[in-house]
Design a protein around this motif. Structure first.
Motif, PDB file in Angstrom:
ATOM      1  N   ASP A   1       4.854 -16.209 -20.795  1.00  0.00           N
ATOM      2  CA  ASP A   1       4.484 -14.946 -20.916  1.00  0.00           C
ATOM      3  C   ASP A   1       2.991 -14.867 -20.811  1.00  0.00           C
ATOM      4  OD1 ASP A   1       3.608 -12.355 -21.991  1.00  0.00           O
ATOM      5  OD2 ASP A   1       5.635 -11.971 -22.957  1.00  0.00           O
TER       6      ASP A   1
ATOM      7  N   THR B   1      10.074 -15.124 -29.607  1.00  0.00           N
ATOM      8  CA  THR B   1       8.740 -15.225 -29.299  1.00  0.00           C
ATOM      9  C   THR B   1       8.070 -16.455 -29.658  1.00  0.00           C
ATOM     10  OG1 THR B   1       8.702 -12.708 -29.286  1.00  0.00           O
ATOM     11  CG2 THR B   1       6.770 -13.912 -29.164  1.00  0.00           C
TER      12      THR B   1
ATOM     13  N   ARG C   1       1.068 -14.661 -26.766  1.00  0.00           N
ATOM     14  CA  ARG C   1       2.658 -15.124 -26.464  1.00  0.00           C
ATOM     15  C   ARG C   1       2.574 -16.373 -25.435  1.00  0.00           C
ATOM     16  NH1 ARG C   1       3.267  -9.543 -25.266  1.00  0.00           N
ATOM     17  NH2 ARG C   1       4.019  -8.369 -26.921  1.00  0.00           N
TER      18      ARG C   1
ATOM     19  N   GLN D   1       8.484 -16.101 -24.058  1.00  0.00           N
ATOM     20  CA  GLN D   1       9.248 -15.053 -24.818  1.00  0.00           C
ATOM     21  C   GLN D   1      10.660 -15.035 -24.108  1.00  0.00           C
ATOM     22  OE1 GLN D   1       7.181 -11.392 -25.415  1.00  0.00           O
ATOM     23  NE2 GLN D   1       8.613 -10.613 -26.826  1.00  0.00           N
TER      24      GLN D   1
END
Length: 108
Positions: free
Chosen positions: A104, A65, A5, A8
């Protein structure tokens, strides 16, 4: 292959609105010499009220995301490059659309 990620967060708009987040955010984006994937999923509001006391139930929420798929280490500075590439698209959304995306950097 690793999935990490990069960013996010959430995107929201009034329930009565006809905003399409899939049209505003592409499924893939090139940034910093890398390609990332953008997933947009409808979710229930993650909190009951905004900071100003407005109930979030009046809004449609989407979890956003941004994923990097690749081998080896995550390219340095990728989150900043992706945020910079996404900024014009987010700024072009209607005035009543809100968003919050944070770095993230966790592996999926």
């Amino acid at each position: 292959m690793r999935a990490v990620r990069v960013l996010q967060g959430y995107l929201w708009h009034p329930r009565a609105g006809a905003f399409d987040p899939g049209a505003a955010l592409p499924p893939r984006l090139s940034a910093g010499g890398e390609e990332v994937r953008i997933l947009v999923d409808p979710v229930e509001p993650p909190f009951a009220f905004f900071d100003d006391g407005t109930p979030t139930a009046s809004q449609r929420f989407y979890q956003v995301t941004v994923l990097w798929l690749g081998e080896g280490a995550l390219p340095e500075g990728l989150a900043a490059a992706v945020a910079e590439a996404l900024a014009p698209r987010l700024e072009a959304t209607p005035k009543d659309v809100g968003w919050l995306l944070l770095e993230d950097l966790r592996e999926v």
